[in-house]
Write an enzyme that holds these catalytic residues in place. Structure first.
Site, PDB file in Angstrom:
ATOM      1  N   ILE A  91      -6.655   7.755   6.377  1.00 27.43           N
ATOM      2  CA  ILE A  91      -6.524   7.899   4.926  1.00 27.43           C
ATOM      3  C   ILE A  91      -5.247   8.685   4.649  1.00 27.43           C
ATOM      4  O   ILE A  91      -5.054   9.771   5.215  1.00 27.43           O
ATOM      5  CB  ILE A  91      -7.736   8.668   4.345  1.00 27.43           C
ATOM      6  CG1 ILE A  91      -9.039   7.972   4.749  1.00 27.43           C
ATOM      7  CG2 ILE A  91      -7.628   8.776   2.827  1.00 27.43           C
ATOM      8  CD1 ILE A  91      -9.151   6.540   4.290  1.00 27.43           C
ATOM      9  N   ASN A 106      -1.297  -1.441   0.636  1.00 25.69           N
ATOM     10  CA  ASN A 106      -2.223  -1.561   1.770  1.00 25.69           C
ATOM     11  C   ASN A 106      -2.815  -2.959   1.778  1.00 25.69           C
ATOM     12  O   ASN A 106      -2.951  -3.610   0.738  1.00 25.69           O
ATOM     13  CB  ASN A 106      -3.355  -0.529   1.632  1.00 25.69           C
ATOM     14  CG  ASN A 106      -4.321  -0.576   2.809  1.00 25.69           C
ATOM     15  OD1 ASN A 106      -3.907  -0.539   3.960  1.00 25.69           O
ATOM     16  ND2 ASN A 106      -5.612  -0.682   2.522  1.00 25.69           N
ATOM     17  N   HIS A 108      -6.259  -5.005   3.083  1.00 22.20           N
ATOM     18  CA  HIS A 108      -7.637  -4.761   3.533  1.00 22.20           C
ATOM     19  C   HIS A 108      -8.316  -6.112   3.778  1.00 22.20           C
ATOM     20  O   HIS A 108      -8.203  -7.014   2.933  1.00 22.20           O
ATOM     21  CB  HIS A 108      -8.398  -3.963   2.467  1.00 22.20           C
ATOM     22  CG  HIS A 108      -9.802  -3.645   2.848  1.00 22.20           C
ATOM     23  ND1 HIS A 108     -10.128  -2.688   3.779  1.00 22.20           N
ATOM     24  CD2 HIS A 108     -10.974  -4.200   2.435  1.00 22.20           C
ATOM     25  CE1 HIS A 108     -11.448  -2.661   3.922  1.00 22.20           C
ATOM     26  NE2 HIS A 108     -11.986  -3.548   3.118  1.00 22.20           N
ATOM     27  N   ASP A 140      -4.175   4.476  -3.750  1.00 23.45           N
ATOM     28  CA  ASP A 140      -4.338   5.684  -4.574  1.00 23.45           C
ATOM     29  C   ASP A 140      -5.118   6.703  -3.738  1.00 23.45           C
ATOM     30  O   ASP A 140      -5.294   6.520  -2.533  1.00 23.45           O
ATOM     31  CB  ASP A 140      -5.021   5.349  -5.915  1.00 23.45           C
ATOM     32  CG  ASP A 140      -6.453   4.872  -5.747  1.00 23.45           C
ATOM     33  OD1 ASP A 140      -7.048   4.433  -6.746  1.00 23.45           O
ATOM     34  OD2 ASP A 140      -6.987   4.934  -4.603  1.00 23.45           O
ATOM     35  N   GLY A 142      -8.131   7.304  -3.372  1.00 22.95           N
ATOM     36  CA  GLY A 142      -9.430   6.897  -2.829  1.00 22.95           C
ATOM     37  C   GLY A 142      -9.279   6.072  -1.556  1.00 22.95           C
ATOM     38  O   GLY A 142      -8.180   5.871  -1.046  1.00 22.95           O
ATOM     39  N   ASP A 144      -9.348   2.524  -0.237  1.00 21.71           N
ATOM     40  CA  ASP A 144      -9.306   1.106  -0.626  1.00 21.71           C
ATOM     41  C   ASP A 144      -9.640   0.913  -2.109  1.00 21.71           C
ATOM     42  O   ASP A 144     -10.256  -0.090  -2.496  1.00 21.71           O
ATOM     43  CB  ASP A 144     -10.289   0.308   0.242  1.00 21.71           C
ATOM     44  CG  ASP A 144      -9.920   0.381   1.726  1.00 21.71           C
ATOM     45  OD1 ASP A 144     -10.841   0.410   2.556  1.00 21.71           O
ATOM     46  OD2 ASP A 144      -8.717   0.442   2.041  1.00 21.71           O
TER      47      ASP A 144
END
Ligand code: GRF
Length: 199
Positions: A91, A106, A108, A140, A142, A144
């Site tokens: 993270i 990112n 995912h 951001d 958080g 994902d």
């Protein structure tokens, strides 16, 4: 645009970006590759491409915050326009996001907000979902949870296991990531709340 790519494993998404950037019209080039561990194939791909490659291990630092600062400095040394997290399994911390927030993308291997976290492929399979896919999003604070830029759908087949499904997702994911990074680099973008506008 200057890209720094962060990896943790095989780096096939990185390789797709390296291959795309061979065309000067792509508008972006990878200037360095970082990993959270030594000896991964992704770092070897960077070395084969003649690029700076570094490992920034959490265990090499007194605290998570110190690692966050060290990773931020290591990436900043290459002056990226965009940071691409492609299979990076840590993270990104507050110092990193303070420095590069709004410029970190990112990828995912699931259709967020479904199946976030480190086992998105396994979780979709276990849930009995009929379709899954991949999501390219801005990072951001958080896990994902940042604004979605693009998604690709992949069907789940009865005979799938995690490996076969992930390989099929990665085929879509690599194309999606190359397309999105190229557009962000060439056309610019604006983030408004959860919406991403690419002219
Ligand atoms: C990708 O599917 C990424 O979404 C996930 O791990 C995979 C990394 O693959 N987090 P690679 O290292 O780019 O081959």
């Amino acid at each position: 645009a200057r890209l720094v790519v962060l990896v943790s494993g095989s780096g096939t998404n990185l390789q797709a970006l390296l291959d795309a950037a061979a065309d000067p019209a792509y508008g972006a080039r990878v200037v360095a590759v970082g990993a959270d561990r030594e000896g991964v194939e992704g770092l070897r791909r960077a070395e084969r491409a003649g690029l700076p490659a570094f490992a920034c291990r959490v265990t090499g630092h007194a605290s998570r915050a110190a690692w966050d600062q060290a990773l931020t400095a290591a990436v900043a040394a290459h002056d990226p326009d965009l940071v691409v997290s492609a299979g990076f399994m840590k993270i990104l911390g507050p110092a990193f996001l303070e420095r590069f927030g709004g410029r970190v993308v990112n990828t995912h291997p699931a259709l967020l907000p479904s199946f976030p976290g480190a086992h998105g492929v396994r979780d979709a399979l276990a849930y009995g979902a009929k379709v899954t896919g991949c999501t390219v999003h801005f990072v951001d604070a958080g896990v994902d949870t940042g604004p979605v830029i693009a998604q690709g759908v992949v069907e789940i087949r009865d005979e799938d296991d995690e490996k076969t499904l992930h390989e099929r997702i990665k085929d879509v994911e690599r194309r999606l990531l190359v397309d999105v990074v190229g557009r962000l680099a060439r056309d610019g973008y604006r983030i408004e709340g959860r919406k991403v506008h690419i002219p």
